[in-house]
Design an enzyme around this catalytic site. Structure first.
Site, PDB file in Angstrom:
ATOM      1  N   GLY A 299       0.814  -1.212   0.000  1.00 40.78           N
ATOM      2  CA  GLY A 299       0.000   0.000   0.000  1.00 40.78           C
ATOM      3  C   GLY A 299       0.843   1.256   0.000  1.00 40.78           C
ATOM      4  CG  ASN A 300       1.923   2.659  -2.696  1.00 38.45           C
ATOM      5  OD1 ASN A 300       1.134   2.870  -3.606  1.00 38.45           O
ATOM      6  ND2 ASN A 300       2.599   1.516  -2.584  1.00 38.45           N
TER       7      ASN A 300
ATOM      8  CG  HIS B 249      -2.469  -4.923  -1.740  1.00 41.43           C
ATOM      9  ND1 HIS B 249      -1.242  -5.162  -1.164  1.00 41.43           N
ATOM     10  CD2 HIS B 249      -2.218  -4.148  -2.824  1.00 41.43           C
ATOM     11  CE1 HIS B 249      -0.293  -4.561  -1.874  1.00 41.43           C
ATOM     12  NE2 HIS B 249      -0.857  -3.935  -2.871  1.00 41.43           N
TER      13      HIS B 249
ATOM     14  CB  THR C  57       9.886   1.977  -0.333  1.00 36.92           C
ATOM     15  OG1 THR C  57       9.722   0.627  -0.774  1.00 36.92           O
ATOM     16  CG2 THR C  57      11.343   2.205   0.049  1.00 36.92           C
TER      17      THR C  57
ATOM     18  CB  THR D 261       5.886   4.256  -2.169  1.00 37.29           C
ATOM     19  OG1 THR D 261       5.360   3.150  -2.874  1.00 37.29           O
ATOM     20  CG2 THR D 261       5.267   5.511  -2.755  1.00 37.29           C
TER      21      THR D 261
ATOM     22  CD  GLU E  63       2.688  -0.604  -5.680  1.00 42.93           C
ATOM     23  OE1 GLU E  63       1.952  -1.074  -6.544  1.00 42.93           O
ATOM     24  OE2 GLU E  63       2.491  -0.768  -4.471  1.00 42.93           O
TER      25      GLU E  63
HETATM   26 ZN   LIG Z   1       0.366  -2.740  -4.427  1.00 45.63          ZN
END
Ligand SMILES: [Zn+2]
Length: 351
Positions: A106-107, A174, A122, A151, A153
């Site tokens: 998650g971010n 998620h 991260t 992160t 992402e």
């Molecule tokens: Zn992810």
């Protein structure tokens, strides 16, 4: 929670007869709010001459990725940014407590200027972040400030912000029920719960390796008309035009909805759905809230004649395929039942 100031907030202040120059000095404005304020100020100065130095110093902090290192550091350590860092910690904790994130997953990101964003680090659990863990990045993902590394992402969040100028905050996680739909490649059926129809606009993006520009592109291609994207075989990302808590709310709404649909589909009865007229009423509310939906402007009959772009959903239209959710429930296999019965009998006979 303190909000970033949007055009809507400024308009509201004006409507209430308040002076926009009295905004707090550490307030953060969205890019469109800043443009609005600039236009308002230039119109006001044309009317009554230029502003006094005192008034000018009350203007909110504005920095860009091109600002000097010390300006960026000062901005990053300001009280307004500290408040947003606390909001990131708070949303992270709620994601973790609801089991929407796992491990370091998650971010979260918040746009804090024209081309800069604050984001989570991260390799840190979202349930246990501290304000000093947060990172400042430009819209290309280059880190501008912060001790921890941003992160991996972040590109997806930034690509959403670039494609959707109204996006002031993004959340990725998620949540198991929604991710289950994403793994199965099933778009949640519509026309069942008002909350979902009004606040969510969901699409599925194909799978790509997390953190790659390809993944970000596939997601950002959908954010014009959708605020919540199911990422196939991965999770969910949402954006908000209000604030980070609102982006987080999209997750709660989607996850509760997917869970409810799953329960309803297992009760052995056809699922009741709204009529096109009932849905149209909800879409009107949605439009008034400035929430995108590809169904805005469609005729009522078209709202339900949507097999082409949302397969299996029929919105209480009698006749063809009118029980989409029941159809997707697993059928009872008589052979499997017989097998279970035989094994049970054998075990019982052993006693
Ligand atoms: Zn992810």
């Amino acid at each position: 929670m303190k909000q970033i100031i949007s055009v809507r907030d400024l308009e509201e202040l004006l409507r209430n007869g308040q002076d926009l120059s009295s905004l707090p000095g550490d307030a953060l404005l969205t890019p469109s709010a800043r443009d609005f304020l600039r236009e308002h100020e230039s119109a006001a100065s044309q009317k009554s001459g230029s502003r006094s130095p005192e008034e000018s110093s009350a203007r909110p902090v504005t920095v860009t990725s091109k600002s000097s290192k010390s300006e960026l550091e000062g901005f990053f350590n300001s009280a307004a940014i500290h408040d947003l860092k606390l909001q990131l910690c708070d949303v992270g904790r709620r994601l973790w407590q609801r089991a929407y994130v796992d491990g370091n997953g998650g971010n979260i990101a918040i746009r804090v200027g024209e081309d800069i964003a604050l984001c989570t680090p991260t390799l840190v659990s979202k349930g246990f972040m501290k304000p000093e863990d947060m990172c400042l990045v430009d819209l290309e993902g280059n880190q501008l400030a912060g001790i921890k590394k941003r992160t991996s992402e972040i590109l997806m969040h930034l690509q959403i912000m670039k494609r959707q100028p109204r996006a002031v905050a993004t959340v990725h996680c998620h949540p198991p029920y929604a991710t289950g739909f994403a793994v199965a490649g099933v778009q949640p059926p519509t026309c069942m719960i008002p909350e979902y129809e009004v606040f969510s606009s969901v699409a599925i993006a194909p799978y790509r390796t997390p953190g790659t520009p390809e993944m970000g592109k596939l997601v950002s291609d959908l954010v014009d008309k959708h605020n919540t994207i199911l990422m196939a075989n991965h999770g969910v990302v949402s954006w908000s035009h209000n604030n980070v808590e609102d982006a987080y709310f999209k997750m709660e709404i989607l996850e509760a909805y997917c869970r409810t649909v799953l329960v309803a589909s297992q009760l052995g009865k056809p699922v009741n759905t709204m009529t096109p007229e009932q849905l149209q009423d909800l879409l009107k509310i949605k439009q008034s809230l400035g929430i995108p939906d590809p169904r805005h402007g469609l005729k009522e009959c078209e709202l339900c004649d949507n097999d082409g772009w949302r397969p299996g959903v029929t919105c209480a239209v009698p006749g063809r395929n009118s029980e989409p959710v029941r159809d997707s429930a697993p059928a009872v296999d008589p052979q499997a039942e017989a097998l279970v019965q035989t094994i049970t009998d054998q075990i019982m006979n052993r006693e």
